[in-house]
Design a protein around this motif. Structure first.
Motif, mmCIF file in Angstrom:
data_model
loop_
_atom_site.group_PDB
_atom_site.id
_atom_site.type_symbol
_atom_site.label_atom_id
_atom_site.label_comp_id
_atom_site.label_asym_id
_atom_site.label_seq_id
_atom_site.Cartn_x
_atom_site.Cartn_y
_atom_site.Cartn_z
ATOM 1 N N ILE A 61 -8.938 -39.258 16.730
ATOM 2 C CA ILE A 61 -7.494 -39.019 16.833
ATOM 3 C C ILE A 61 -6.749 -40.003 15.949
ATOM 4 N N ALA A 62 -7.114 -41.262 15.991
ATOM 5 C CA ALA A 62 -6.464 -42.282 15.160
ATOM 6 C C ALA A 62 -6.653 -41.972 13.681
ATOM 7 N N GLY A 63 -7.855 -41.527 13.297
ATOM 8 C CA GLY A 63 -8.116 -41.171 11.904
ATOM 9 C C GLY A 63 -7.275 -39.989 11.467
ATOM 10 N N ASN A 64 -7.118 -39.005 12.351
ATOM 11 C CA ASN A 64 -6.315 -37.828 12.043
ATOM 12 C C ASN A 64 -4.837 -38.204 11.922
ATOM 13 N N GLU A 65 -4.367 -39.114 12.792
ATOM 14 C CA GLU A 65 -2.972 -39.557 12.715
ATOM 15 C C GLU A 65 -2.714 -40.297 11.402
ATOM 16 N N ALA A 66 -3.674 -41.102 10.970
ATOM 17 C CA ALA A 66 -3.532 -41.806 9.690
ATOM 18 C C ALA A 66 -3.481 -40.804 8.545
ATOM 19 N N VAL B 158 2.360 -36.754 5.112
ATOM 20 C CA VAL B 158 3.824 -36.794 5.137
ATOM 21 C C VAL B 158 4.344 -37.591 3.942
ATOM 22 N N GLN B 159 3.727 -38.747 3.688
ATOM 23 C CA GLN B 159 4.162 -39.587 2.569
ATOM 24 C C GLN B 159 3.984 -38.854 1.239
ATOM 25 N N GLN B 160 2.825 -38.238 1.023
ATOM 26 C CA GLN B 160 2.586 -37.517 -0.223
ATOM 27 C C GLN B 160 3.445 -36.251 -0.294
ATOM 28 N N GLY B 161 3.730 -35.668 0.848
ATOM 29 C CA GLY B 161 4.556 -34.463 0.886
ATOM 30 C C GLY B 161 5.968 -34.711 0.395
ATOM 31 N N THR B 162 6.482 -35.926 0.616
ATOM 32 C CA THR B 162 7.843 -36.227 0.161
ATOM 33 C C THR B 162 7.928 -36.225 -1.360
ATOM 34 N N GLU B 163 6.783 -36.394 -2.031
ATOM 35 C CA GLU B 163 6.761 -36.354 -3.485
ATOM 36 C C GLU B 163 6.750 -34.922 -4.013
ATOM 37 N N VAL B 164 6.386 -33.947 -3.172
ATOM 38 C CA VAL B 164 6.256 -32.559 -3.592
ATOM 39 C C VAL B 164 7.328 -31.664 -2.966
ATOM 40 N N MET B 165 7.600 -31.882 -1.674
ATOM 41 C CA MET B 165 8.547 -31.027 -0.948
ATOM 42 C C MET B 165 9.920 -31.688 -0.889
ATOM 43 N N LYS C 235 -1.865 -32.322 -4.594
ATOM 44 C CA LYS C 235 -1.185 -33.619 -4.598
ATOM 45 C C LYS C 235 -0.949 -34.107 -3.164
ATOM 46 N N ILE C 236 -0.643 -33.186 -2.266
ATOM 47 C CA ILE C 236 -0.370 -33.539 -0.871
ATOM 48 C C ILE C 236 -1.667 -33.753 -0.087
ATOM 49 N N ALA D 51 -6.934 -26.353 7.349
ATOM 50 C CA ALA D 51 -6.772 -27.726 6.845
ATOM 51 C C ALA D 51 -5.308 -28.149 6.888
ATOM 52 N N GLN D 52 -4.411 -27.241 6.550
ATOM 53 C CA GLN D 52 -2.985 -27.575 6.593
ATOM 54 C C GLN D 52 -2.519 -27.792 8.030
ATOM 55 N N LEU D 53 -2.995 -26.966 8.944
ATOM 56 C CA LEU D 53 -2.643 -27.163 10.361
ATOM 57 C C LEU D 53 -3.054 -28.551 10.820
ATOM 58 N N SER D 54 -4.236 -28.962 10.459
ATOM 59 C CA SER D 54 -4.726 -30.283 10.839
ATOM 60 C C SER D 54 -3.907 -31.388 10.176
ATOM 61 N N ASP D 55 -3.657 -31.237 8.881
ATOM 62 C CA ASP D 55 -2.950 -32.275 8.128
ATOM 63 C C ASP D 55 -1.485 -32.418 8.520
ATOM 64 N N HIS D 56 -0.841 -31.327 8.910
ATOM 65 C CA HIS D 56 0.591 -31.393 9.247
ATOM 66 C C HIS D 56 0.840 -31.737 10.717
#
Length: 182
Positions: free
Chosen positions: A27-32, A38-45, A101-102, A153-158
């Protein structure tokens, strides 16, 4: 005979109920990972990821990706629509640089999607009242599998900003063959 331990009882109940036990380190790894996305998403979205919900609906012939605002915000809606329109054009041209990129180059499904030949993968954007959606359709089983892996993968990452949708074919379907109102 020795009575079963609490761990055995819980594990058995989870198996019967179809749930999984997730180790706290996972869970901690997934949260990281989600924070990194989210951080990389701000560069794209251009819109706030936290102010939106990403909905991924697997269908028999592909899937539907929706991004909608959590609260009425016309500026967010406009940014969502602009971004998804651009992304749909890029994906139609075989350019998957934005999700790479994200989420990284090795994101499940992307390698197979990059191999789609012209005409194998239909991608269509459509406005929604509170955002937008991209519909992906194909008759190639390898691409349907790739889309479903990519959606997972997107469901998990978001994380909390994403959810799985239900196949609209069971309720109402946005056919790519029918005109849609914008």
């Amino acid at each position: 005979m020795k009575p079963p331990s609490a761990t055995v009882i819980i594990a058995s109940a989870c198996i019967l109920l179809g749930t999984t036990i997730v180790h706290p380190a996972a869970i901690a790894g997934n949260e990281a990972r989600q924070k990194q996305v989210v951080q990389q998403g701000t560069e794209v979205m251009p819109f706030s990821i936290a102010a939106t919900t990403h909905i991924f609906t697997k269908t028999a012939n592909g899937g539907i990706q929706q991004v909608v605002t959590k609260h009425p915000a016309p500026e967010q809606v406009a940014m969502i629509r602009e971004h998804l329109t651009t992304i749909a054009k890029q994906f139609s041209a075989g350019n998957f640089a934005a999700p790479e990129k994200i989420h990284g180059e090795n994101m499940p499904g992307l390698a197979a999607l990059r191999t789609a030949k012209p005409g194998e993968l239909e991608i269509r954007y459509r406005d929604l009242p509170n955002g937008g959606e991209i519909e992906y359709r194909t008759h190639e089983p390898r691409l349907v599998t790739a889309l479903h892996e990519w959606f997972d993968a997107q469901l998990s990452d978001h994380g909390h900003d994403a959810m799985a949708g239900h196949d609209p074919g069971m309720m109402h379907h946005h056919s790519m063959d029918a005109p849609t109102a914008n």
